[in-house]
Design a protein around this motif. Structure first.
Motif: not given
Length: 281
Positions: A256-267
């Motif tokens: 549960h962190n920004e690293a996950q959401w950063r990776t997902l954002f383009p998708e």
């Protein structure tokens, strides 16, 4: 055995502490503008700074652009203002612009200690008065009209997304159902469905938003209950006539962190705006 020099050790520790407390350098694009003073709604308890990203072609064109609204503006563009790392929204949208898709992104700063309340549409006794309905009114009645009046936007629901994580994900999902005439696209990342059971009742008791698209996600390391909640929501939303408008991604090792959401954002952006998948994706 030679003992360490205490004065020298003290100086080293002081230097380390000073370095740890030193401001982090800005990583935001020069096309991210921080609006000041914050926007105030005359009847609501909100005044929030906006961080507005303009795509590379904006200045040289006269076209209108889709808009992506995102809570937690401090965490989106700039490592210097983020909690534990930024999403890299500006870098991600720059990369998509190189492929031909350009959008404006609007980050709404959170209210610090009031964040849990302002992103909650429902009452949880652990966190006090829910201000989520008022926050959504603020977005719809103050923020969006300002953006539409001052920037060249495609302002219909088919072009207007709201993307958030955690409590911001809960707000994004609520906004899609509460104001479908405004938000037709929602990125719901690691949503806090645990916050209140109404998160599941609310979409059941309202009609499917026309042509809505929803991207749901959860990290596998966020816990069995969190994954079960988002899977249950996917099953609920797939009862819509257009089930292709719903996508769920479980990222097995993600936390549960920004690293996950950063990776997902383009998708997320690719799915919401019906863009081709990334090469090699």
């Amino acid at each position: 055995m030679r003992r360490p020099c205490l004065p020298g050790l003290t100086l080293l520790l002081a230097a380390a502490l000073a370095a740890a407390e030193a401001p982090r350098p800005s990583t935001a694009s020069d096309r991210v503008e921080v609006l000041s003073p914050p926007l105030l709604h005359p009847a609501l308890p909100f005044a929030r700074s906006l961080r507005i990203y303009l795509p590379p072609g904006y200045a040289a064109s006269d076209r209108d652009y889709p808009v992506i609204y995102l809570p937690d503006g401090q965490n989106l563009f700039n490592d210097a203002t983020s909690y534990v790392g930024e999403w890299g929204v500006d870098e991600a949208l720059d990369a998509l612009a190189a492929e031909g898709f350009e959008a404006i992104a609007v980050g709404i700063d959170h209210g610090g200690e009031r964040r849990m309340q302002e992103l909650s549409p429902w009452h949880n006794p652990r966190f006090g008065e829910p201000l989520g309905a008022a926050y959504l009114d603020y977005l719809v009645e103050t923020v969006k009209p300002f953006v539409d009046a001052n920037y060249r936007t495609l302002n219909g629901p088919e072009s207007t997304a709201i993307v958030g994580s955690s409590m911001g994900g809960l707000m994004a999902h609520y906004a899609l159902h509460a104001r479908p005439e405004v938000f037709g696209l929602a990125g719901v990342l690691s949503p806090s469905y645990w916050y209140h059971e109404a998160a599941f009742h609310y979409p059941q008791n309202r009609p499917r938003p026309a042509q809505a698209r929803v991207f749901l996600s959860m990290g596998g390391a966020e816990g069995h209950e969190a994954v079960a909640h988002v899977e249950a929501m996917e099953r609920l939303l797939r009862r819509w006539p257009d089930a292709d408008g719903v996508r769920l991604r479980i990222v097995e090792a993600a936390e549960h962190n920004e690293a996950q959401w950063r990776t997902l954002f383009p998708e997320v952006v690719r799915f919401l705006y019906r863009l081709p998948p990334a090469q090699g994706g």
